[in-house]
Motif scaffolding. Sequence first.
Motif, mmCIF file in Angstrom:
data_model
loop_
_atom_site.group_PDB
_atom_site.id
_atom_site.type_symbol
_atom_site.label_atom_id
_atom_site.label_comp_id
_atom_site.label_asym_id
_atom_site.label_seq_id
_atom_site.Cartn_x
_atom_site.Cartn_y
_atom_site.Cartn_z
ATOM 1 N N LEU A 152 37.261 33.458 25.115
ATOM 2 C CA LEU A 152 36.821 32.824 23.878
ATOM 3 C C LEU A 152 37.384 33.624 22.707
ATOM 4 O O LEU A 152 37.148 34.837 22.593
ATOM 5 C CB LEU A 152 35.292 32.784 23.798
ATOM 6 N N ARG A 153 38.120 32.987 21.800
ATOM 7 C CA ARG A 153 38.706 33.654 20.625
ATOM 8 C C ARG A 153 37.747 33.495 19.448
ATOM 9 O O ARG A 153 37.483 32.379 19.003
ATOM 10 C CB ARG A 153 40.056 33.036 20.288
ATOM 11 N N VAL A 154 37.226 34.616 18.973
ATOM 12 C CA VAL A 154 36.299 34.598 17.837
ATOM 13 C C VAL A 154 36.845 35.524 16.744
ATOM 14 O O VAL A 154 37.709 36.375 16.984
ATOM 15 C CB VAL A 154 34.881 35.044 18.257
ATOM 16 N N THR A 155 36.304 35.359 15.542
ATOM 17 C CA THR A 155 36.758 36.186 14.406
ATOM 18 C C THR A 155 36.181 37.595 14.508
ATOM 19 O O THR A 155 35.220 37.842 15.247
ATOM 20 C CB THR A 155 36.325 35.527 13.095
ATOM 21 N N TYR A 156 36.788 38.495 13.723
ATOM 22 C CA TYR A 156 36.389 39.899 13.791
ATOM 23 C C TYR A 156 34.990 40.148 13.227
ATOM 24 O O TYR A 156 34.372 41.180 13.540
ATOM 25 C CB TYR A 156 37.405 40.777 13.049
ATOM 26 N N ASP A 157 34.484 39.241 12.416
ATOM 27 C CA ASP A 157 33.151 39.449 11.851
ATOM 28 C C ASP A 157 32.039 38.944 12.772
ATOM 29 O O ASP A 157 30.883 38.870 12.376
ATOM 30 C CB ASP A 157 33.046 38.773 10.480
ATOM 31 N N THR A 158 32.379 38.564 13.994
ATOM 32 C CA THR A 158 31.385 38.052 14.938
ATOM 33 C C THR A 158 30.524 39.183 15.472
ATOM 34 O O THR A 158 31.029 40.259 15.818
ATOM 35 C CB THR A 158 32.086 37.326 16.107
ATOM 36 N N ASP A 159 29.198 38.926 15.600
ATOM 37 C CA ASP A 159 28.256 39.883 16.175
ATOM 38 C C ASP A 159 28.351 39.786 17.698
ATOM 39 O O ASP A 159 27.889 38.800 18.296
ATOM 40 C CB ASP A 159 26.846 39.577 15.684
ATOM 41 N N VAL A 160 28.948 40.757 18.339
ATOM 42 C CA VAL A 160 29.171 40.726 19.788
ATOM 43 C C VAL A 160 27.858 40.717 20.545
ATOM 44 O O VAL A 160 27.701 40.016 21.564
ATOM 45 C CB VAL A 160 30.054 41.920 20.216
ATOM 46 N N GLN A 161 26.872 41.462 20.117
ATOM 47 C CA GLN A 161 25.578 41.499 20.795
ATOM 48 C C GLN A 161 24.873 40.141 20.713
ATOM 49 O O GLN A 161 24.226 39.707 21.673
ATOM 50 C CB GLN A 161 24.695 42.582 20.152
ATOM 51 N N LYS A 201 27.649 34.512 32.423
ATOM 52 C CA LYS A 201 27.437 35.827 31.822
ATOM 53 C C LYS A 201 28.568 36.131 30.851
ATOM 54 O O LYS A 201 29.666 35.579 30.962
ATOM 55 C CB LYS A 201 27.407 36.917 32.902
ATOM 56 N N SER A 202 28.279 37.056 29.911
ATOM 57 C CA SER A 202 29.294 37.516 28.967
ATOM 58 C C SER A 202 29.818 38.875 29.423
ATOM 59 O O SER A 202 29.032 39.768 29.772
ATOM 60 C CB SER A 202 28.713 37.611 27.559
ATOM 61 N N GLN A 203 31.124 39.021 29.429
ATOM 62 C CA GLN A 203 31.749 40.295 29.775
ATOM 63 C C GLN A 203 32.093 41.127 28.537
ATOM 64 O O GLN A 203 32.757 42.166 28.662
ATOM 65 C CB GLN A 203 33.031 40.045 30.584
ATOM 66 N N GLY A 204 31.677 40.684 27.380
ATOM 67 C CA GLY A 204 31.965 41.426 26.156
ATOM 68 C C GLY A 204 33.402 41.227 25.704
ATOM 69 O O GLY A 204 34.111 40.306 26.123
ATOM 70 N N LYS A 218 26.181 25.712 16.142
ATOM 71 C CA LYS A 218 24.807 25.773 15.676
ATOM 72 C C LYS A 218 24.457 27.146 15.105
ATOM 73 O O LYS A 218 23.726 27.249 14.106
ATOM 74 C CB LYS A 218 23.873 25.419 16.833
ATOM 75 N N GLU A 219 24.963 28.223 15.735
ATOM 76 C CA GLU A 219 24.636 29.591 15.324
ATOM 77 C C GLU A 219 25.606 30.141 14.275
ATOM 78 O O GLU A 219 25.483 31.307 13.869
ATOM 79 C CB GLU A 219 24.645 30.511 16.544
ATOM 80 N N GLY A 220 26.587 29.375 13.841
ATOM 81 C CA GLY A 220 27.499 29.810 12.797
ATOM 82 C C GLY A 220 28.568 30.772 13.268
ATOM 83 O O GLY A 220 29.145 31.496 12.450
ATOM 84 N N ILE A 221 28.850 30.805 14.544
ATOM 85 C CA ILE A 221 29.905 31.662 15.090
ATOM 86 C C ILE A 221 31.203 30.863 15.064
ATOM 87 O O ILE A 221 31.274 29.741 15.581
ATOM 88 C CB ILE A 221 29.560 32.115 16.514
ATOM 89 N N LYS A 222 32.231 31.439 14.465
ATOM 90 C CA LYS A 222 33.486 30.724 14.256
ATOM 91 C C LYS A 222 34.525 31.162 15.278
ATOM 92 O O LYS A 222 34.634 32.344 15.610
ATOM 93 C CB LYS A 222 34.008 30.985 12.839
ATOM 94 N N PHE A 223 35.270 30.191 15.731
ATOM 95 C CA PHE A 223 36.413 30.475 16.598
ATOM 96 C C PHE A 223 37.595 30.867 15.717
ATOM 97 O O PHE A 223 37.792 30.306 14.634
ATOM 98 C CB PHE A 223 36.779 29.262 17.459
ATOM 99 N N ALA A 224 38.376 31.811 16.175
ATOM 100 C CA ALA A 224 39.520 32.299 15.405
ATOM 101 C C ALA A 224 40.743 31.449 15.685
ATOM 102 O O ALA A 224 40.990 31.047 16.836
ATOM 103 C CB ALA A 224 39.792 33.756 15.742
ATOM 104 N N HIS A 225 41.508 31.158 14.629
ATOM 105 C CA HIS A 225 42.773 30.451 14.779
ATOM 106 C C HIS A 225 43.872 31.465 15.025
ATOM 107 O O HIS A 225 43.854 32.579 14.507
ATOM 108 C CB HIS A 225 43.074 29.631 13.520
ATOM 109 N N ARG A 226 44.831 31.061 15.778
ATOM 110 C CA ARG A 226 45.926 31.968 16.108
ATOM 111 C C ARG A 226 46.827 32.159 14.880
ATOM 112 O O ARG A 226 47.298 31.189 14.293
ATOM 113 C CB ARG A 226 46.736 31.418 17.278
ATOM 114 N N GLU A 227 47.038 33.441 14.499
ATOM 115 C CA GLU A 227 47.895 33.766 13.363
ATOM 116 C C GLU A 227 48.890 34.846 13.781
ATOM 117 O O GLU A 227 48.560 35.720 14.584
ATOM 118 C CB GLU A 227 47.065 34.281 12.184
ATOM 119 N N VAL A 228 50.080 34.769 13.204
ATOM 120 C CA VAL A 228 51.123 35.756 13.469
ATOM 121 C C VAL A 228 51.638 36.278 12.127
ATOM 122 O O VAL A 228 52.087 35.499 11.279
ATOM 123 C CB VAL A 228 52.277 35.161 14.294
ATOM 124 N N THR A 229 51.540 37.589 11.922
ATOM 125 C CA THR A 229 52.031 38.223 10.686
ATOM 126 C C THR A 229 53.360 38.872 10.968
ATOM 127 O O THR A 229 53.478 39.688 11.897
ATOM 128 C CB THR A 229 51.036 39.266 10.192
#
Length: 755
Positions: free
Chosen positions: A625-634, A662-665, A704-715
């Motif tokens: 699952l690709r999520v943004t860096y501001d996501t609360d992992v816990q 289960k979540s593997q973190g 529902k919980e406001g967790i955003k999936f990250a879009h693929r970006e290349v710098t």
Amino acid sequence: MQYRPSSRNLPLLFLLLTLVLGAVGTPASAETLKAADAGELERLLSQARAQGAKVIVIEAPAGALGGEAGSAGPGFSARAEARALQARARFREILAEAPEFPGRAGDTIRRHDPSGSPAWPLTALLLAVLFLAVGYGAERGFDLWARPRFQHLFHPTPQSRAEKISYLLLRGAMQLLGVVIQLGVALLLVLAFDQGLPHFRSTFLVVIAAVGAVRVFSVFFRNLLAHDAPGHRLLNLSDSEARDLHRSLLALLTIIAVAGGLCLWMEALGLERDAHLLSLLGATLLSTLLVMTFAIRQRKAVAGMILGAGAPGAKPLALRILAGSWHVLIVLYVALAWSVTAVRLVLERPNAMGLVVSPILILFAAIAAYGGALLLIEWAFMRRRRHVAQAGLDAPTESPSEADAGAPVRSMTFQDLAERAAALIVAAGAFWSVLLLWGVGFARPGGVLAGLWDILLVIFLAYLAFQGVKVAIDRKIEEEGGFHEPEPGEEGGAKGASRLATLLPLFRNFLLIVIAVMAGMIMLSELGVDIAPLFAGAGVVGLAIGFGAQTLIRDIFSGAFFLMDDAFRRGEYIDIGSVKGTVEKISIRSMQLRHHKGPLHTIPFGEIHHLTNYSRDWVMMKLPLRVTYDTDVQKVHKLVKNLGKELLKHPEIGHTFLQPLKSQGVYQMEDSAMIIRVKFMTRPGDQFQARKLVYAKIRELFEKEGIKFAHREVTVRVAETPHDRPLSEEEKEAVAGAVRPMIEAEKTPARGGGT
């Protein structure tokens, strides 16, 4: 829809077979021909002496006329030509009596009355009818007495074929017993009122015999067609067709019985021989024309009986051809049979009427015997199913008569095999009986027919063994769960068949080959072929093949060891490096893999160096699952854990989870996203349906919980350009082309959900 031919049509096939074969003629032994020739010669000599001619007989030396009867020499041709000329001459003599036939018949009737009046047959006929009426009254009395006592044995609404057959057989037996009572009472009255007048007695007996024959055949057809009991009808007929067939058959039998009875009556009264032969020829010709008319008129109804229930297009081609041409075969047979019968009548050969009568009588007996055999088989298997059900070993299987016509065709059972065997035995016994009545014997040692009968017996036993092995092993395969074809386009990993269900088809094919080879060897031995050199030659050929087919031997032994190691089973998804797919078929040297995109690969066992099986025991599915860096992992960990508990209670796929979601973190960190991986465990084949639901639930939960999936970006950092000049379009395309392979590599997922 796969058609399995039904064993109920075999008596009809037997009838047509015997009719076609019987039209060839009635073969006779050499002794019969010699006796017939001697009798004919004696008749001609007696006729010449009666006319006052002087007869001198000179005996020819042995073999002067071509040897024994039936040889292919010139003597046989000469006798055949002489008989043809004699038959033509006798036909002319008999037909010449046609204008005189009424007068000769009247003279014969008047000769038995002292007053010369021809009215006595009417008196005898009225008395015979009176005797039969009294007998019918006795029959009705018996019916009134027996009906309440046997009513409990009848099933007005049958639930199985056994109840239908038992009803029809019991009703037919009771009706035949009633006919016997009527005829018995009538005969007793004939004896009681006999005044010593032979012509009266002959009239009584002929009338009673004709009425008895019509009634017996009427009882048979009434229970075969069941026109008055639609719920018990076994044949594929509508109510109107059954009634029409019964009326037509009853009218046909009545006319034939009247014509035949008149011939017998005139013969008993002493009608002149040529006039009697003329009456026989006329009666048989009338019967032949009536049978032809009946066959043409009822061709559609009988064709439906031959085809049976179900769509006609699904029946075998041979059965459809037979259903469409049976009336043509009947017309040709009765025409040929009448021709042969007419020749044998005018030449006064023995068994002149057997060509027509014997197949019909034996057919009726064969149908009754087959019905009894079906009833015994049904009862035996019903008792077995009841015993198995009471013992709790297995649920009772569905009988053939209870199967839904619209349901898929089931595999053959031992009951089906027993019914086919009974049909073949009854048909063979009836066919043999017909040939014996025609004068064809099987008992002569070394004869062609005796050898043919032995070969047919071997084929029959081999067929029973062949089908018995198939039924037994197929049943065991079904008990093991069988093999279910995967859904087209499935990615693979479904659970395959059991180990026993994988090996049993190979064992079945081996046994079937052994049975076929043994049957072939026995048949060759019956044909007089020495099979000992064949075994020696097979050993030499096998040795040569062993030296020249080392690759084949390698494939066979490799496959044997793979199967011994239980490396794969039918229905499992495997990967052998070069190809992968679901195991569809296993032979002694190769297997076939069906890729989930459709291609079918055939791989010899000797070419398999390593093998990966994706269908054993369990499957662990891991989803990134690709999520943004501001996501609360816990927070994600707790949400996924609660979702896993919720999915275990899902009504459709909750039972498929061997381990909950289960979540593997955090599994990986990229420039534009964190990769959090979740996992769950299911049985092989269930992971794909569970994966769809997991993805859908996670998407709903994250939204529902406001967790955003990250879009693929290349710098892309580019070296500084002079005077900070902006990049041109060509330079931008060059940079994008250099980065594209890296993006495509990251997009390619690992098979099965990750490592």
